[in-house]
Design an enzyme around this catalytic site. Structure first.
Site, PDB file in Angstrom:
ATOM      1  N   SER A  44      -5.845   3.273   4.638  1.00 53.20           N
ATOM      2  CA  SER A  44      -5.347   2.539   3.475  1.00 53.20           C
ATOM      3  C   SER A  44      -6.462   1.797   2.753  1.00 53.20           C
ATOM      4  O   SER A  44      -6.289   0.665   2.280  1.00 53.20           O
ATOM      5  CB  SER A  44      -4.248   1.553   3.890  1.00 53.20           C
ATOM      6  OG  SER A  44      -3.458   1.185   2.784  1.00 53.20           O
ATOM      7  N   LYS A  55       3.055   6.585   5.073  1.00 55.14           N
ATOM      8  CA  LYS A  55       2.232   5.508   4.522  1.00 55.14           C
ATOM      9  C   LYS A  55       2.802   4.137   4.845  1.00 55.14           C
ATOM     10  O   LYS A  55       3.985   3.873   4.647  1.00 55.14           O
ATOM     11  CB  LYS A  55       2.092   5.650   3.000  1.00 55.14           C
ATOM     12  CG  LYS A  55       1.023   4.749   2.409  1.00 55.14           C
ATOM     13  CD  LYS A  55      -0.367   5.216   2.802  1.00 55.14           C
ATOM     14  CE  LYS A  55      -1.432   4.172   2.554  1.00 55.14           C
ATOM     15  NZ  LYS A  55      -1.385   3.032   3.505  1.00 55.14           N
ATOM     16  N   LYS A  93      -0.011   3.685  -2.707  1.00 53.34           N
ATOM     17  CA  LYS A  93      -1.036   4.725  -2.600  1.00 53.34           C
ATOM     18  C   LYS A  93      -0.449   6.129  -2.472  1.00 53.34           C
ATOM     19  O   LYS A  93      -1.168   7.118  -2.683  1.00 53.34           O
ATOM     20  CB  LYS A  93      -1.969   4.430  -1.423  1.00 53.34           C
ATOM     21  CG  LYS A  93      -2.802   3.157  -1.575  1.00 53.34           C
ATOM     22  CD  LYS A  93      -3.771   2.993  -0.407  1.00 53.34           C
ATOM     23  CE  LYS A  93      -4.660   1.760  -0.564  1.00 53.34           C
ATOM     24  NZ  LYS A  93      -3.967   0.498  -0.258  1.00 53.34           N
ATOM     25  N   SER A 144       0.792  -1.238   0.000  1.00 53.30           N
ATOM     26  CA  SER A 144       0.000   0.000   0.000  1.00 53.30           C
ATOM     27  C   SER A 144       0.821   1.284   0.000  1.00 53.30           C
ATOM     28  O   SER A 144       0.245   2.370  -0.072  1.00 53.30           O
ATOM     29  CB  SER A 144      -0.953   0.006   1.194  1.00 53.30           C
ATOM     30  OG  SER A 144      -2.036  -0.867   0.969  1.00 53.30           O
TER      31      SER A 144
END
Length: 466
Positions: A162, A290, A105, A102
């Site tokens: 997320s 993140k 992202k 993720s």
């Protein structure tokens, strides 16, 4: 006898008068035939040149920074980067691509935020959820096809929880389809100078976990090196410094009717120091960025923190558990904050030894002072000896002619420094500019200057013959 003396005196006077007359004629002829070239010779051309110097301000000290091996990092790869200068302070296998999960992202976040910043979309725009988003698995907020939510609400769900379904919904709204958005992602990666990045989707899911009818046809999985992840994070914090508006949210309900709020997957937020379950991971100054996890990727985290005015970006990939990625990140960030500092090497408006002035044609004062246009700072080991900083000046080959305004660029100066204990040589180039106006001289001064310089050159040439 007296008559004879008078006659001799008269003769001598005539000879002197004749000499002066001849000299005057010769001088007049020389001036007439040489005034134009003399004017040209009087004003020198500005040519390209380089000068190596050392700054006047010297600080003598030494420091020893620990090796990367001493950190005992349990990761596939790790990178520590200072985003303003782009300096890499730590690189452990950072150029090898791995599945980022993720952390993918971050690119979706960057593109959406950038389009909003450009005015192409608004945070209040309403997104209608499509089939692809509704069928997306993994971390999600359980969107149904036809649901409607604002870009800001979906962005928040993507940033802190997320949410894969929110991410796909944003991608399809922006580009029309997720694969069209993926092209935008890969184009941005090239623009940013990322050398290993390839995106297969907007979320970081393995292709096999995507809804079958929306999978890419080439079968090429998403990969990203720790270095490329750090570069991407650098663009986020630099181009969108308001990123913390989303990344520092600890928890928030997506819908009013939801029983439980979304909880930020970043356990290291400084604000978590008061949360029982997370306080052992909370890190001073940390405000993003993140997380990522899949079976293939392991546990990843791109973090960023700021202390004493210095922001650092850390990336760890392939740790063994959710908590391990934060433990390893702490090691990396501590390495940076404990051993490095941002130091101003050269203040703004500084002169460079050996290039204090430049020649400006037809100016009242042909020697015009020049200075650097901005300060130069490097991230250096604490207590580093900066006496070895060198400056290389390159002057423009363009002829400078008055009048010139203060602040006119006349060249550049590149400062370079290789700190002890670091592999890379640090460099920064700034402009050299005029420190004052260069006013044009009047015609009489230009004439006198031309005459003086011409005969100075002429007589020096004659003198050198003997």
């Amino acid at each position: 006898m007296k008559l004879k003396e008078n006659t001799l005196a008269t003769s001598k006077s005539k000879r002197n008068y004749l000499r002066k007359g001849v000299a005057s004629v010769l001088l007049l002829n020389m001036l007439c035939f040489s005034l134009v070239p003399a004017m040209a010779l009087a004003e020198g051309e500005q040519t390209e040149s380089t000068t190596s110097t050392k700054p006047a301000n010297v600080q003598a000290a030494t420091t020893q920074i620990p090796s990367a091996e001493s950190l005992d990092l349990k990761v596939r790869s790790a990178v520590l980067l200072e985003p303003v200068s782009g300096q890499v302070l730590l690189n452990v296998n950072g150029d090898e691509p791995f599945p980022p999960a993720s952390m993918t992202k971050m690119m979706t976040e960057y593109i959406v935020a950038d389009l909003v910043k450009q005015g192409k979309f608004s945070w209040d725009d309403v997104v209608t959820v499509g089939k692809n988003a509704a069928q997306t698995i993994g971390s999600r907020i359980f969107l149904a096809e036809g649901d409607q939510h604002t870009i800001e609400d979906l962005y928040t769900a993507m940033a802190i929880a997320s949410a894969n379904d929110a991410t796909v919904a944003l991608a399809e709204y922006v580009a029309g389809s997720e694969q069209a958005f993926v092209k935008m992602m890969n184009d941005e990666a090239k623009r940013m100078g990322m050398t290993t990045a390839h995106f297969a989707n907007s979320t970081g899911l393995d292709i096999a976990d995507m809804p079958e009818e929306f999978r890419p046809t080439d079968g090429q999985e998403t990969v990203l090196s720790a270095m490329d992840a750090a570069i991407l994070a650098k663009y986020i914090v630099t181009d969108h410094p308001d990123f913390t508006r989303f990344t520092t949210i600890q928890s928030k309900k997506f819908r009013d009717r939801d029983k439980e709020p979304m909880v930020n997957l970043n356990w290291m937020l400084e604000a978590n120091k008061n949360i029982t379950n997370f306080k052992q991971y909370a890190y001073e100054g940390l405000d993003g960025l993140k997380t990522g996890h899949t079976a293939n990727a392991g546990n990843n985290f791109t973090g960023t923190a700021v202390r004493n005015g210095m922001r650092l970006i850390s990336v760890v990939m392939g740790t063994s558990s959710d908590s391990a990625r934060f433990v390893e990140t702490r090691k990396v960030l501590d390495y940076g904050f404990n051993n490095f500092e941002t130091k101003q090497i050269i203040p703004p408006k500084s002169t460079v030894a050996g290039t204090e002035t430049v020649t400006v044609k037809k100016a009242k004062n042909t020697s015009v002072p020049v200075v650097s246009d901005q300060a130069v700072s490097f991230v250096v080991p604490k207590g580093a000896d900066i006496s070895t900083v060198e400056a290389k000046v390159t002057l423009s080959n363009e002829t400078l002619t008055a009048p010139l305004k203060q602040g006119t660029k006349v060249g550049t100066v590149t400062y370079s420094y290789k700190p002890a204990g670091m592999d890379q040589t640090l460099e920064q180039t700034v402009n050299l500019i005029t420190a004052q106006d260069a006013e044009k001289a009047n015609w009489f001064k230009l004439l006198m200057r031309a005459i003086g310089e011409f005969f100075g050159d002429l007589f020096n040439g004659i003198k050198n013959l003997f």
